[in-house]
Design a protein around this motif. Structure first.
Motif, PDB file in Angstrom:
ATOM      1  N   ILE A  48       6.426   0.472  -5.622  1.00 36.32           N
ATOM      2  CA  ILE A  48       5.224   0.306  -6.438  1.00 36.32           C
ATOM      3  C   ILE A  48       4.307  -0.734  -5.809  1.00 36.32           C
ATOM      4  O   ILE A  48       3.083  -0.585  -5.799  1.00 36.32           O
ATOM      5  CB  ILE A  48       5.610  -0.121  -7.868  1.00 36.32           C
ATOM      6  CG1 ILE A  48       6.449   0.940  -8.546  1.00 36.32           C
ATOM      7  CG2 ILE A  48       4.377  -0.464  -8.687  1.00 36.32           C
ATOM      8  CD1 ILE A  48       5.732   2.233  -8.791  1.00 36.32           C
ATOM      9  N   ARG A  49       4.883  -1.753  -5.250  1.00 33.78           N
ATOM     10  CA  ARG A  49       4.086  -2.833  -4.649  1.00 33.78           C
ATOM     11  C   ARG A  49       3.238  -2.326  -3.480  1.00 33.78           C
ATOM     12  O   ARG A  49       2.061  -2.645  -3.365  1.00 33.78           O
ATOM     13  CB  ARG A  49       5.008  -3.950  -4.196  1.00 33.78           C
ATOM     14  CG  ARG A  49       4.285  -5.140  -3.676  1.00 33.78           C
ATOM     15  CD  ARG A  49       5.245  -6.233  -3.297  1.00 33.78           C
ATOM     16  NE  ARG A  49       4.520  -7.484  -3.158  1.00 33.78           N
ATOM     17  CZ  ARG A  49       5.090  -8.646  -3.050  1.00 33.78           C
ATOM     18  NH1 ARG A  49       6.403  -8.734  -3.075  1.00 33.78           N
ATOM     19  NH2 ARG A  49       4.376  -9.724  -2.914  1.00 33.78           N
ATOM     20  N   SER A  50       3.835  -1.519  -2.599  1.00 33.23           N
ATOM     21  CA  SER A  50       3.081  -1.017  -1.448  1.00 33.23           C
ATOM     22  C   SER A  50       2.004  -0.020  -1.884  1.00 33.23           C
ATOM     23  O   SER A  50       0.903  -0.013  -1.333  1.00 33.23           O
ATOM     24  CB  SER A  50       4.012  -0.378  -0.419  1.00 33.23           C
ATOM     25  OG  SER A  50       4.649   0.747  -0.960  1.00 33.23           O
ATOM     26  N   VAL A  51       2.294   0.791  -2.896  1.00 33.98           N
ATOM     27  CA  VAL A  51       1.301   1.735  -3.405  1.00 33.98           C
ATOM     28  C   VAL A  51       0.151   0.979  -4.060  1.00 33.98           C
ATOM     29  O   VAL A  51      -1.019   1.282  -3.831  1.00 33.98           O
ATOM     30  CB  VAL A  51       1.936   2.724  -4.410  1.00 33.98           C
ATOM     31  CG1 VAL A  51       0.880   3.563  -5.089  1.00 33.98           C
ATOM     32  CG2 VAL A  51       2.951   3.602  -3.708  1.00 33.98           C
ATOM     33  N   ARG A  52       0.479  -0.025  -4.859  1.00 30.46           N
ATOM     34  CA  ARG A  52      -0.554  -0.811  -5.525  1.00 30.46           C
ATOM     35  C   ARG A  52      -1.456  -1.508  -4.512  1.00 30.46           C
ATOM     36  O   ARG A  52      -2.683  -1.513  -4.649  1.00 30.46           O
ATOM     37  CB  ARG A  52       0.096  -1.837  -6.438  1.00 30.46           C
ATOM     38  CG  ARG A  52      -0.899  -2.623  -7.253  1.00 30.46           C
ATOM     39  CD  ARG A  52      -0.222  -3.640  -8.125  1.00 30.46           C
ATOM     40  NE  ARG A  52       0.631  -2.962  -9.094  1.00 30.46           N
ATOM     41  CZ  ARG A  52       1.723  -3.506  -9.620  1.00 30.46           C
ATOM     42  NH1 ARG A  52       2.106  -4.710  -9.261  1.00 30.46           N
ATOM     43  NH2 ARG A  52       2.430  -2.846 -10.496  1.00 30.46           N
ATOM     44  N   THR A  53      -0.872  -2.069  -3.467  1.00 26.28           N
ATOM     45  CA  THR A  53      -1.656  -2.739  -2.429  1.00 26.28           C
ATOM     46  C   THR A  53      -2.565  -1.750  -1.703  1.00 26.28           C
ATOM     47  O   THR A  53      -3.743  -2.027  -1.471  1.00 26.28           O
ATOM     48  CB  THR A  53      -0.717  -3.412  -1.409  1.00 26.28           C
ATOM     49  OG1 THR A  53       0.142  -4.313  -2.113  1.00 26.28           O
ATOM     50  CG2 THR A  53      -1.498  -4.163  -0.360  1.00 26.28           C
ATOM     51  N   LEU A  55      -3.681   1.226  -2.787  1.00 26.49           N
ATOM     52  CA  LEU A  55      -4.719   1.735  -3.671  1.00 26.49           C
ATOM     53  C   LEU A  55      -5.796   0.683  -3.937  1.00 26.49           C
ATOM     54  O   LEU A  55      -6.974   1.014  -4.042  1.00 26.49           O
ATOM     55  CB  LEU A  55      -4.123   2.221  -4.992  1.00 26.49           C
ATOM     56  CG  LEU A  55      -3.310   3.500  -4.917  1.00 26.49           C
ATOM     57  CD1 LEU A  55      -2.715   3.827  -6.273  1.00 26.49           C
ATOM     58  CD2 LEU A  55      -4.127   4.643  -4.387  1.00 26.49           C
ATOM     59  N   ALA A  56      -5.396  -0.574  -4.007  1.00 27.49           N
ATOM     60  CA  ALA A  56      -6.387  -1.642  -4.181  1.00 27.49           C
ATOM     61  C   ALA A  56      -7.286  -1.729  -2.957  1.00 27.49           C
ATOM     62  O   ALA A  56      -8.505  -1.903  -3.084  1.00 27.49           O
ATOM     63  CB  ALA A  56      -5.683  -2.975  -4.418  1.00 27.49           C
ATOM     64  N   THR A  69      -3.631   9.564 -12.784  1.00 25.17           N
ATOM     65  CA  THR A  69      -2.346   9.482 -12.095  1.00 25.17           C
ATOM     66  C   THR A  69      -1.398  10.441 -12.790  1.00 25.17           C
ATOM     67  O   THR A  69      -1.315  10.444 -14.017  1.00 25.17           O
ATOM     68  CB  THR A  69      -1.764   8.052 -12.169  1.00 25.17           C
ATOM     69  OG1 THR A  69      -2.698   7.150 -11.610  1.00 25.17           O
ATOM     70  CG2 THR A  69      -0.474   7.950 -11.382  1.00 25.17           C
TER      71      THR A  69
END
Length: 97
Positions: A48-53, A55-56, A69
């Protein structure tokens, strides 16, 4: 803030055909022709952390808005992003000949 380096944790998919545009998320009073869409597929097992970064970074540097989503069976996620197309009209006077 520098743009993160490395491959994104998702792949870009072709945008579904705009037949009628019924399913595309648009603001009230606007048509799908006013927007540019992109669909991103996030494979299962991606943190989730890599996806959030990622997408940001997409939204900040590409001026994309997250609009939908969806989570699918098997763990894949799809993310719909849109950005408004800015149409500019000329303000210069037309030369008379």
């Amino acid at each position: 803030m520098p743009r993160p380096q490395g491959p994104p944790p998702f792949r870009r998919l072709p945008v579904p055909s705009l037949i009628g545009g019924r399913d595309l998320p648009v603001e009230k009073g606007r048509s799908p022709d006013d927007y540019e869409f992109q669909v991103l597929a996030v494979p299962r097992g991606t943190s989730i952390r890599s996806v959030r970064t990622a997408l940001a970074a997409e939204s900040e540097y590409g001026r994309w808005d997250l609009v939908r989503t969806r989570h699918y069976y098997g763990g894949e996620k799809r993310v719909w992003m849109r950005r408004r197309i800015i149409r500019v009209s000329s303000t210069l006077p037309v030369p008379v000949r």
